[in-house]
Design a protein around this motif. Structure first.
Motif, PDB file in Angstrom:
ATOM      1  N   VAL A  15       0.861  -1.175  -0.202  1.00 35.92           N
ATOM      2  CA  VAL A  15      -0.203   0.573  -0.310  1.00 35.92           C
ATOM      3  C   VAL A  15       1.541   0.505   0.089  1.00 35.92           C
ATOM      4  N   THR A  47       3.209  -7.502   3.754  1.00 32.65           N
ATOM      5  CA  THR A  47       2.527  -7.491   4.247  1.00 32.65           C
ATOM      6  C   THR A  47       0.650  -6.839   3.998  1.00 32.65           C
ATOM      7  N   LEU A 176      14.429  -7.980  -7.124  1.00 29.25           N
ATOM      8  CA  LEU A 176      15.754  -6.677  -6.798  1.00 29.25           C
ATOM      9  C   LEU A 176      16.715  -8.023  -5.591  1.00 29.25           C
ATOM     10  N   THR A 178      19.279  -9.018  -2.839  1.00 27.46           N
ATOM     11  CA  THR A 178      19.981  -8.101  -1.838  1.00 27.46           C
ATOM     12  C   THR A 178      21.553  -8.157  -1.481  1.00 27.46           C
TER      13      THR A 178
HETATM   14  C1  LIG Z   1      -3.394  -8.020  11.014  1.00 27.16           C
HETATM   15  C2  LIG Z   1      -2.841  -6.811  10.415  1.00 27.16           C
HETATM   16  C3  LIG Z   1      -3.891  -5.955  10.629  1.00 27.16           C
HETATM   17  C4  LIG Z   1      -3.594  -4.379   9.817  1.00 27.16           C
HETATM   18  N1  LIG Z   1      -4.230  -3.445  10.564  1.00 27.16           N
HETATM   19  C5  LIG Z   1      -3.661  -2.440   9.625  1.00 27.16           C
HETATM   20  C6  LIG Z   1      -4.758  -1.014   9.962  1.00 27.16           C
HETATM   21  O1  LIG Z   1      -6.170  -1.668  10.010  1.00 27.16           O
HETATM   22  N2  LIG Z   1      -4.872  -0.038   9.349  1.00 27.16           N
HETATM   23  C7  LIG Z   1      -3.294   0.077   8.730  1.00 27.16           C
HETATM   24  O2  LIG Z   1      -3.387   1.292   8.553  1.00 27.16           O
HETATM   25  N3  LIG Z   1      -2.670  -1.378   8.738  1.00 27.16           N
HETATM   26  C8  LIG Z   1      -3.010  -2.122   8.875  1.00 27.16           C
HETATM   27  N4  LIG Z   1      -1.851  -3.240   8.988  1.00 27.16           N
HETATM   28  C9  LIG Z   1      -0.391  -2.974   8.831  1.00 27.16           C
HETATM   29  C10 LIG Z   1      -0.195  -2.313   7.179  1.00 27.16           C
HETATM   30  O3  LIG Z   1      -0.840  -3.989   7.065  1.00 27.16           O
HETATM   31  C11 LIG Z   1       0.998  -1.964   6.501  1.00 27.16           C
HETATM   32  O4  LIG Z   1       1.984  -1.103   6.920  1.00 27.16           O
HETATM   33  C12 LIG Z   1       1.471  -2.032   5.444  1.00 27.16           C
HETATM   34  O5  LIG Z   1       0.611  -3.083   4.456  1.00 27.16           O
HETATM   35  C13 LIG Z   1       2.529  -1.606   4.588  1.00 27.16           C
HETATM   36  O6  LIG Z   1       2.283  -1.621   3.538  1.00 27.16           O
HETATM   37  P1  LIG Z   1       4.483  -1.666   2.986  1.00 27.16           P
HETATM   38  O7  LIG Z   1       4.182  -0.938   1.535  1.00 27.16           O
HETATM   39  O8  LIG Z   1       4.858  -0.790   3.450  1.00 27.16           O
HETATM   40  O9  LIG Z   1       4.813  -2.956   3.335  1.00 27.16           O
HETATM   41  P2  LIG Z   1       4.409  -4.642   2.011  1.00 27.16           P
HETATM   42  O10 LIG Z   1       3.307  -4.398   1.815  1.00 27.16           O
HETATM   43  O11 LIG Z   1       5.143  -5.736   2.581  1.00 27.16           O
HETATM   44  O12 LIG Z   1       5.309  -4.310   0.578  1.00 27.16           O
HETATM   45  C14 LIG Z   1       6.858  -4.282   0.420  1.00 27.16           C
HETATM   46  C15 LIG Z   1       7.036  -4.545  -1.261  1.00 27.16           C
HETATM   47  O13 LIG Z   1       8.255  -4.391  -1.234  1.00 27.16           O
HETATM   48  C16 LIG Z   1       8.634  -5.233  -2.039  1.00 27.16           C
HETATM   49  N5  LIG Z   1       9.863  -5.396  -2.080  1.00 27.16           N
HETATM   50  C17 LIG Z   1      10.658  -5.816  -0.569  1.00 27.16           C
HETATM   51  N6  LIG Z   1      11.908  -6.299  -1.225  1.00 27.16           N
HETATM   52  C18 LIG Z   1      11.664  -5.848  -2.369  1.00 27.16           C
HETATM   53  C19 LIG Z   1      12.915  -6.392  -3.609  1.00 27.16           C
HETATM   54  N7  LIG Z   1      14.442  -6.366  -2.978  1.00 27.16           N
HETATM   55  N8  LIG Z   1      12.545  -6.280  -4.575  1.00 27.16           N
HETATM   56  C20 LIG Z   1      11.571  -5.819  -5.347  1.00 27.16           C
HETATM   57  N9  LIG Z   1      10.622  -6.068  -4.495  1.00 27.16           N
HETATM   58  C21 LIG Z   1      10.247  -5.644  -2.987  1.00 27.16           C
HETATM   59  C22 LIG Z   1       7.530  -6.541  -1.667  1.00 27.16           C
HETATM   60  O14 LIG Z   1       7.470  -7.324  -3.078  1.00 27.16           O
HETATM   61  C23 LIG Z   1       6.593  -5.936  -2.087  1.00 27.16           C
HETATM   62  O15 LIG Z   1       5.782  -5.618  -2.882  1.00 27.16           O
HETATM   63  C24 LIG Z   1      -2.094  -4.422   9.186  1.00 27.16           C
HETATM   64  C25 LIG Z   1      -0.870  -5.345   9.284  1.00 27.16           C
HETATM   65  C26 LIG Z   1      -1.639  -6.687  10.127  1.00 27.16           C
HETATM   66  C27 LIG Z   1      -0.655  -7.891   9.601  1.00 27.16           C
END
Ligand SMILES: Cc1cc2nc3c(=O)[nH]c(=O)nc-3n(C[C@H](O)[C@H](O)[C@H](O)COP(=O)(O)OP(=O)(O)OC[C@H]3O[C@@H](n4cnc5c(N)ncnc54)[C@H](O)[C@@H]3O)c2cc1C
Length: 372
Positions: A15, A47, A176, A178
């Motif tokens: 997200v 996540t 990518l 690491t």
């Molecule tokens: C049970 C639960 C309940 C939650 N409830 C809420 C809620 O109610 N409200 C709220 O706001 N948040 C909530 N969250 C938190 C929220 O889900 C996370 O904060 C958010 O999804 C993090 O998003 P992100 O994009 O940082 O990471 P991610 O969704 O993990 O995305 C990371 C991305 O980076 C990519 N990536 C990483 N390394 C590489 C690489 N080397 N090469 C290529 N791609 C790479 C991955 O493939 C992925 O596409 C909840 C989480 C959980 C587990």
């Protein structure tokens, strides 16, 4: 102001990365997203699909910047619900729905140290009211209700990809490496883009790699906060939460798919990918009083799945910071944007706006230096 023809490459399609891509595209940038996991994938390293998800602030009364980010999503999500004229419990095209959120506290914590009427967000919430002591359920010492938003994560993530495509951005599924650190990953990305037909020079990267930032950066401050939840059939009329000291029970309706997330755990440092049976039992039992409407004739929930996700926790909070990295393929600017823990959805707009501001400032400084 965007720099003419600037091309930003976002690493990550969670997200945070997807919203950042949309924000940059809306502000005149060309954007490519590269990600190991994309919407539709299910992995413990990814996540976003596992979130509840709802708007419920995690910011303390002192976190002024994070409060601003929380309120940005509250405002913009309600705008969408209002524009589509959705009634409570009806889903928008993007998987959002408004519900009244009923919250009970079983002990006095930091959030309600000055009473539930004085929580920092009280004046910003629609229809905020304190629940009178005489109406509290057994075990609760305080309660409040306000209108909030729930997010059907599968629908919402797919919607963000559609927005990116509609704005002429691209999403490439690729991992990518690491092994050679961030420099190695950026050089690989630079070599990879032409293979996918993207020949525009890279102006900057955004690192939105979530929990995998632990390996990609690498940043040892990033750690998992394990969340186990249960998806059940049906939609209750309200979003309901009981805050029990360190634990929390919640029911988060997913209006777009006639289902509800029951939760949950917040286990810091726990990497166990397998659902724990005792935890599942506890979640189901503790949520019965919160969603009696969903119980079947046997007095049980109809369980659709038991899920485990790892919130990308980070000691010190989210990292939003610009850095220049020398690689084999040249010197690149990277804006880090990871570590949003349990609040990545509700922080996503504010975080993306901040990242845009940081890179705009960086480009402007560079332009000024070039003119001198
Ligand atoms: C049970 C639960 C309940 C939650 N409830 C809420 C809620 O109610 N409200 C709220 O706001 N948040 C909530 N969250 C938190 C929220 O889900 C996370 O904060 C958010 O999804 C993090 O998003 P992100 O994009 O940082 O990471 P991610 O969704 O993990 O995305 C990371 C991305 O980076 C990519 N990536 C990483 N390394 C590489 C690489 N080397 N090469 C290529 N791609 C790479 C991955 O493939 C992925 O596409 C909840 C989480 C959980 C587990």
């Amino acid at each position: 102001m965007p720099v003419a023809n600037a091309h930003v490459v976002v690493i990550g399609a969670g997200v945070v990365g997807l919203q950042t891509a949309v924000t940059f595209l809306e502000n005149g940038y060309d954007v490519t997203v590269i990600a190991k996991h994309v919407p539709g994938d299910k992995s413990s390293e990814y996540t976003s699909p596992w979130a509840g998800a709802q708007w419920r602030t995690h910011s303390t009364a002192q976190d002024f910047e994070l409060q601003k980010w929380d309120l940005a999503s509250y405002t913009r999500w309600f705008q969408t619900v209002d524009e589509e004229k959705k009634k409570p419990g009806q889903a928008t095209k993007s998987g959002l729905a408004k519900f009244n959120n009923v919250v009970y506290w079983t002990e006095k914590d930091e959030e309600i140290s000055n009473g539930p009427e004085n929580v920092w967000f009280a004046s910003h919430m629609r229809s905020f009211e304190v629940i009178p002591q005489s109406s509290l359920p057994k075990g609760a010492i305080a309660g409040a209700r306000y209108d909030a938003i729930t997010i059907d994560t599968t629908v919402y993530l797919a919607y963000l990809v559609d927005r990116i495509t509609a704005l002429r951005g691209r999403v490439i599924k690729a991992e990518l490496p690491t092994t050679n650190g961030l420099a190695g990953a950026l050089a690989t990305a630079a070599r990879l883009l032409p293979v996918y037909g993207v020949n525009t020079p890279i102006s900057a990267f955004v690192n939105a790699s979530g929990i995998l930032a632990r390996e990609l950066v690498p940043d040892s401050a990033v750690h998992p906060i394990r969340g186990q939840t249960v998806l059940v059939r049906g939609v209750p009329p309200q979003l309901r939460t009981i805050i029990r000291g360190q634990g929390v029970s919640y029911v988060i309706p997913r209006a777009a798919s006639n289902s509800t997330i029951l939760g949950g755990t917040k286990q810091v440092g726990n990497w166990n990918q397998e659902p724990d049976d005792a935890t599942t039992k506890w979640i189901l039992e503790s949520c019965k009083e919160l969603a009696p409407e969903l119980l079947n004739e046997k007095g049980e929930f109809d369980v659709l799945s038991v899920n485990v996700g790892f919130r990308p926790g980070r000691t010190g909070g989210p990292r939003l910071e610009v850095e220049e990295v020398q690689t084999e393929a040249g010197r690149f600017v990277v804006c880090h944007e990871y570590g949003h823990a349990g609040a990545g959805y509700q922080l996503s707009f504010g975080s993306a706006d901040k990242t845009l501001g940081l890179l705009n400032d960086h480009f402007e400084k560079k332009l000024t230096r070039a003119k001198l």
